[in-house]
Each structure stands twice: as structure tokens, then as C-alpha cells.
Design an enzyme around this catalytic site. Structure first.
Site, PDB file in Angstrom:
ATOM      1  N   MET A 136       0.812  -1.221   0.000  1.00  0.00           N
ATOM      2  CA  MET A 136       0.000   0.000   0.000  1.00  0.00           C
ATOM      3  C   MET A 136       0.842   1.268   0.000  1.00  0.00           C
ATOM      4  SD  MET A 136      -3.148  -0.729  -0.157  1.00  0.00           S
ATOM      5  CE  MET A 136      -3.795   0.890   0.245  1.00  0.00           C
ATOM      6  N   ARG A 137       2.156   1.132   0.097  1.00  0.00           N
ATOM      7  CA  ARG A 137       2.986   2.321   0.232  1.00  0.00           C
ATOM      8  C   ARG A 137       2.842   3.259  -0.969  1.00  0.00           C
ATOM      9  NH1 ARG A 137       7.624   3.505   3.254  1.00  0.00           N
ATOM     10  NH2 ARG A 137       7.992   1.362   3.847  1.00  0.00           N
ATOM     11  N   ALA A 138       2.682   2.673  -2.163  1.00  0.00           N
ATOM     12  CA  ALA A 138       2.559   3.487  -3.366  1.00  0.00           C
ATOM     13  C   ALA A 138       1.327   4.389  -3.288  1.00  0.00           C
ATOM     14  CB  ALA A 138       2.476   2.591  -4.591  1.00  0.00           C
ATOM     15  N   VAL A 155       2.018   7.220  -0.699  1.00  0.00           N
ATOM     16  CA  VAL A 155       2.958   8.235  -1.172  1.00  0.00           C
ATOM     17  C   VAL A 155       2.314   9.081  -2.265  1.00  0.00           C
ATOM     18  CG1 VAL A 155       5.173   8.623  -2.321  1.00  0.00           C
ATOM     19  CG2 VAL A 155       4.998   6.906  -0.525  1.00  0.00           C
TER      20      VAL A 155
END
Ligand SMILES: [Zn+2]
Length: 684
Positions: free
Chosen positions: A275-277, A280
Site C-alpha cells: 500500500m505504500r505506493a 505516497v
């Protein structure tokens, strides 16, 4: 000290400028990775960022930059007196040199003073200095593994933790991570790549007027740095002011559901990990809106944010460079209800394949690599269909009649699917750069002994120190319970870990190897060994021989990607000048010994050993092998001989090379028949 180069004076690099500014507006964006060739002013621009960051409120006397509004409860300089008023200082940009020691980065505990004086003396490192500022790593792709691990830990926890012999210190370490790298020198480890919020590719301008302006400003700066900086001071101040305004606006920016869904759609479409994308991209969109003085995120913010946040998060294999297909992006960005012209049935470019009859269903649009056009050659070679590798016929290339041994020029054959290989190490104990191949004396690793401490002790060997001190207790007049320690008693741990090596491949690409199925297997083997070298932090080089000569196809480099690309494009055919190949390897190693003397080489010769190409081809090959052996280099021979008649020439070559191991292609695999290896040297 003369004035630094002003941020606003840098010509071009618009995308990098924006990425840095967005991080200044919202540190939650998570830093920038800048990729590009040398000489693009990328480092100059990053270093100039500090001057654009808002000042930081701190407590006087705290070396750990505690915020007066919320001092760190665990601060090593604490507890802080709540009545002391805070002050402000300029934001810091701290540079981490790639070869820094662990103590330099995390700080050092003075064990000597802890033992002899009973005080806990901690000297803060770069992580403490970078707290609430920027940590900049130039050539971040060359950063030592143990520093990468420390950095990843600190970035994940927001704290730095140092422990030596039971004494420990913990302090806050939250910083903006900015890295620059030249991709030609090797890619970044995926875990570290993922830590950077944004990536930007930079290249020098091809526009003559812009290039002239770069030089003009540089010369003016060098002639009088202070006057030059003064001329740009106003523009820099305006920019800093705008950043400050945007930072204040940040909390008011709204991310509408429609835009959040757009972000989710784009991230899903590019098959990013986790889920980091999404996070960010959302944070970057919000920072963009604030930067433009708006309080609402628009579709254009999402597009810009995706271009910065996604290129390095797309799922890919380790040899692919980051990148984003803009056409695919625009398709993913489109509103679902928005009418889109039904794509006309395109003629399939792959129609000339073996199963090119029926048009495939339109599900193929999920593959981001599809739209990249001519660049599709490299991935094709690393993803050869396993079914074709399992074919039974030893078919020659392009339908040419039996090419084995012939002088025919042949097109490049794709490599078979790579697999995990066994570990082949250089015998003995080296002192090379940290890696994962051969045994070496290193700053890290397990303790194997003790020695009298030279200089500052950071790795105390407690048992050996106590033993050394014990002998002198009576002479020193010990009366109490504690041991009387002197500096001369201190013993330092000797540690052993692993180093990276230079793996120099010498690959036979001659006609005798050229049967399609065999060359596919050979390329698959070398590709597997290359992948292994990448994971072990080795440098790699590639010498090939065929026809009349040998050539250094890939000079020693840390970029395994380039190695894989060169291998894929390698044509085969012609005679087999084994001797020329070995001589070229000999010359390459001689130059590398001068450049990088600590790095021990491993020569991997991939051949069937059937030297041809002159009346004394076999003799030449044996002489060259002995010449190479005389330098003491470690070697491995991968025997590619096949067919009913076996000459065993590869084994003889291995003996001439100094008696290193010989393995067949089948024995290379980690789960292969390891017991069959004729191993005259330890290759643990
Ligand atoms: Zn503090």
C-alpha cells in the site's frame, strides 16, 4: 567559507526541482531518489535544498534536536528542563559518505570509558544530526550493506538504536532521505528503493542554449561565489517563502473521494507491491495542491504525483530499470464513466510466432511492458518460455542445417529461465568490500578471535580483556570487588564476515556451442550466475570468444543489468579460440588488480574445452590457462560438453587453471547433483 551554489540558479532539472520542493513542503512524502549520469548538477541541486527548508525549533544544549513543543522522553541529553525556552536553527542537510563506518552513522559508545571510568559516553552520529532534516547519500547504490540495514531500520522505526556489550542508547531519527546514483554503476536493493518516496530521472540537456547557460552560471559562480549567491538571494528567498506558505496550507488541503479512487485505480493498474505506493501518491498529490496554493487535490495533481511516486514501485524482475509508461498511466487515470473510444482491433505484432494463428483476447493490456515498444528485447530474453526450453530436439537456430562446429554467424538465442545456483567462493580469507560470497575479515560478522586493541575500541572482546587484566590484579594492588582495568588490557574482537568478489565470466560462444538448445541452456546458466552475483554484491565482467578472437564484452562493473543485456544480445558461431579468451581474462584481471586491489576475482570459464582455430589451438589454450593459474586466481569451469562422445577437455582445462572445481550445467543448480562435483579445492 564561500557561499554555496544557490538553488534557484540551477538551470533545467524541473522534475527534480519539483520533487525536492514537494518534500520541503511535506516531509511525509518520504524523500527522493535521483537517477542519472554524472555531471548533471543533481548533487549540486540536492545540496542546495537545505537553504530552502524552513528553520527548525530546537532546545539549546540538546544534541538530538528535540522539538521544544514535544521533547523526546528518551532523549539521551534529557530529561529537558521544561522552563528553558526554545530557539531556532537552519535546517540541516547531512551527507552520509558511502564508505562511512557504522559508528559514524549511528553514533559511538565509548566502551573504554564505560569500563575504566564507569560513565556512559555516547557520541551522536549522522542519524542524530539528520533528525528533522535531510540525510543525503551520494552514490547511494554503492552504500555498504551494513549501512543500508541501519538506514532501513532507522527509517522504519523513526529511531536509531546503538548497543555495544550490553550498553545501549536510543534516540529519535526522522529524516528526509535523498539519494543520488548513476544507474550504470549498479541498481539499488529493492528494500532500499522502496524507502524513497519519489524517483526522478535526470539527464544533461541536449539543448545548446541551455548548456551554454549552465556553463555561464558555473563560471560566474566560480569567479566570485559570494557575489553570485547575492544575485540569486532574492529568488531563493521567494522560493523559501512560497514553500513556507504551502507548508502552512497543507493541513487545509482536501483529497476528494473521486481523486483518492483515481489514485487507487492507478496503483492497482501498475501492480505495485503493498500500500505504500497509494500512500505516497496521496501525500504527494496533497503537497502538490498546497504548492499551487489550492486547498483541493485535482486530477492533474494525481497524474503528476503518480509520475514521481510510481516508476520504482512497479513490479518487475531485478534486471529491469525503473520507469513508467505514460500511455498506460493516462489510461489508468481516466474516469471509469468517461466514454473512451473503443480501441480498434490492432494487428498483433507477434503474429509470426509459432502459435500466431488466433488473435489473443484483449486481456493483454494489463502488462505495462507491452507499450514500451523497441525496448522489449531484454525482458523477452530473461523470460524465455519454459516450455520451449524443455523441447527435445536440439534444433539449430533459424532453421540452419547442423551448425555444430561450423563457421556460420548466428543470431542471438534467448536465455533459458534463470534458477538459483550453488555458491562458489574464492578460497582463503580476503579483505574486500562487504558482500555475500567469500570469507573475509570485516567490521561486521561473527567474532573469531581477539587482538590487542589499536586505536579507539568499538568491538570489545570482553572475555579476552578480562583475561588480560586478571594477570595484573595483584601487581595493581586490587582491594575492592571490581577489576582494575588499564588501557593496555583492552582486547578487540576479530570478526569474520563475507566479501563481494569480481566474477569474471569467460564464455565460449563458438560454433561448437551454438546448437540452439545448448546455447539457451548456457545463457540460462550464465544469467543465473549473474543473478547470484547481484545478490552477493559482486562486480561482474564478461569475456567471450568466438571466431578469430576474444573480446571484453562487459568491463568489470557493479551493474549486473548491463551484464544481462550484453549476454542476451550475444551472437554465436565460428571457431573456438579458448586461449585468446583466457589471455583476455588475464589482461582484464591485471587492470582490475590495479584499480581495486582488495577485490579478489573468481574466473568462471563456460566452455566444452574443444579449442579450435589454429594448428596448435589446444596448446595455446593450455599455455594461457597456466599463465592465468600462475597469478593465483580462483577459477570454476562449467563443462558444456554434450553428446555421445565425451573428450573431457573441460576437466583438463580446469587442472591447467590450478585445479578449481568443474561442474556440468546440471550441477550448477543449488538443488542439483552436488555430490558429483569434482572439487579439488574447497568451494564451500
Ligand atoms: Zn533532547
Amino acid at each position: 567559507m564561500s557561499a554555496a551554489y544557490p538553488f534557484s540558479a540551477i538551470v533545467g532539472l524541473a522534475e527534480l526541482r519539483l520533487a525536492l520542493v514537494l518534500n520541503a513542503v511535506s516531509p511525509a512524502v518520504g524523500g527522493v531518489l535521483v537517477r542519472g549520469e554524472k555531471g548533471t548538477a543533481k548533487s549540486t541541486m540536492v545540496r542546495a535544498l537545505a537553504s530552502q527548508l524552513p528553520a527548525v525549533a530546537v532546545l539549546p544544549g540538546c544534541r538530538f534536536s528535540c522539538d521544544p513543543a514535544a521533547p523526546d522522553g528518551q532523549c539521551p541529553d534529557g530529561p529537558h528542563d521544561p522552563t528553558v525556552a526554545g530557539t531556532t536553527r537552519a535546517a540541516r542537510l547531512v551527507e552520509l559518505p558511502v564508505g562511512a563506518s557504522e559508528d559514524r552513522l549511528a553514533g559511538s559508545l565509548d566502551i573504554e570509558r564505560a569500563l575504566t571510568e564507569g560513565v556512559k559516553a555516547y557520541e551522536p552520529g549522522l542519524l542524530a544530526a539528520a533528525h528533522r532534516g535531510v540525510l543525503y547519500v551520494d552514490e547511494v547504490n554503492l552504500l555498504h550493506d551494513h549501512l543500508v540495514d541501519l538506514l532501513l531500520d532507522a527509517a522504519a522505526m523513526g529511531t536509531s538504536h546503538v548497543e555495544r556489550e550490553g550498553v545501549s542508547v536510543r534516540h529519535a531519527a526522522r529524516f528526509l532521505l535523498v539519494g543520488t546514483m548513476n544507474p550504470e554503476e549498479g541498481e539499488l536493493r529493492p528494500q532500499l528503493l522502496d524507502r524513497f518516496g519519489l524517483t526522478v530521472e535526470v539527464a544533461a540537456s541536449r539543448e545548446p542554449r541551455e548548456r551554454a547557460e549552465v556553463v555561464r552560471r558555473r563560471l560566474a559562480y566560480e569567479a566570485d561565489p559570494d557575489a553570485f549567491a547575492a544575485r540569486w538571494a532574492e529568488q531563493d528567498a521567494e522560493l523559501a517563502e512560497r514553500i513556507l506558505r504551502a507548508r502552512k496550507l497543507l493541513a487545509d488541503v482536501v483529497l476528494p473521494d473521486a481523486e483518492l479512487e483515481r489514485i487507487a485505480r492507478v496503483c492497482a493498474s501498475f501492480e505495485v507491491d503493498g500500500m505504500r505506493a497509494d500512500l505516497v501518491t496521496a501525500r504527494t498529490s496533497i503537497a502538490l495542491a498546497a504548492w499551487h496554493g489550492r486547498t483541493e487535490v485535482l486530477a492533474e495533481d494525481v497524474r503528476q504525483a503518480a509520475l514521481l511516486a510510481l516508476p520504482h514501485r512497479r513490479r518487475r524482475n531485478p534486471f529491469d530499470a525503473p520507469g513508467l509508461d505514460e500511455e498506460h498511466l493516462d489510461e489508468a487515470l481516466r474516469d471509469p464513466e468517461e466514454p473512451q473510444g473503443e480501441p480498434e482491433p490492432e494487428p498483433e505484432p507477434e503474429g509470426d510466432g509459432p502459435d500466431g494463428g488466433g488473435a489473443p483476447p484483449p486481456s493483454a493490456d494489463g502488462d505495462p511492458s507491452d507499450g514500451s515498444g523497441s525496448a522489449g528485447e531484454a525482458p523477452e530474453s530473461t523470460r524465455a518460455a519454459p516450455s520451449s526450453a524443455a523441447g527435445t530436439e536440439d534444433a539449430p537456430v533459424e532453421g540452419a542445417p547442423a551448425a555444430a562446429g561450423g563457421g556460420r554467424e548466428q543470431a542471438a538465442v534467448a536465455a533459458a529461465e534463470p534458477y538459483r545456483t550453488r555458491l562458489f567462493a574464492v578460497p582463503g580469507v580476503g579483505q574486500g568490500a562487504a558482500g555475500r560470497r567469500s570469507r573475509a575479515r570485516t567490521a561486521n560478522g561473527r567474532t573469531t578471535g581477539a587482538q590487542v586493541a589499536a586505536g579507539r575500541v568499538t568491538r570489545l572482546h570482553v572475555a579476552a580483556t578480562v583475561r588480560a587484566a586478571a594477570l595484573h590484579q595483584r601487581a595493581r594492588g586490587r582491594t575492592g570487588a571490581g577489576l582494575v582495568l588499564r588501557r593496555a588490557d583492552l582486547r578487540e574482537a576479530v570478526r569474520e564476515g563475507r566479501e563481494g568478489n569480481l566474477v569474471l565470466f569467460v564464455v565460449d560462444a563458438s560454433g561448437s556451442m551454438a546448437a540452439r538448445k545448448r546455447m539457451r541452456a548456457v545463457k540460462g546458466a550464465v544469467l543465473s550466475l549473474l543473478l547470484d552475483a547481484y545478490q552477493r554484491r559482486d562486480k561482474v565482467g564478461l569475456v567471450t570468444f568466438r571466431g578469430a578472437d576474444a573480446s571484453l564484452v562487459l568491463p568489470p562493473t557493479s551493474s549486473v543489468e548491463i551484464g544481462a543485456a550484453r549476454l542476451a544480445a550475444l551472437p554465436t558461431g565460428g571457431r573456438t579460440p579458448v586461449g585468446a579468451g583466457l589471455l583476455r581474462a588475464h589482461e582484464t584481471l591485471r587492470v582490475e588488480r590495479l584499480r581495486d586491489p582488495q577485490r579478489r576475482p573468481l574466473v568462471v570459464v563456460v566452455t566444452d574445452g574443444r579449442a579450435t582455430g589454429g594448428p596448435d589451438a589446444l596448446g595455446e589454450s593450455r599455455r594461457a590457462a597456466r599463465l592465468l593459474a600462475a597469478t593465483g586466481v580462483a577459477s570454476l569451469v562449467v563443462d558444456c560438453e554434450s553428446g555421445p562422445v565425451r573428450l573431457g577437455l573441460a576437466a583438463r582445462l580446469a587442472e591447467d587453471l590450478g585445479g578449481g572445481p568443474v561442474v556440468t550445467l546440471d550441477e550448477l543448480a543449488a538443488d542439483g547433483l552436488a555430490g558429483l562435483v569434482r572439487d579439488t579445492r574447497s568451494a564451500a
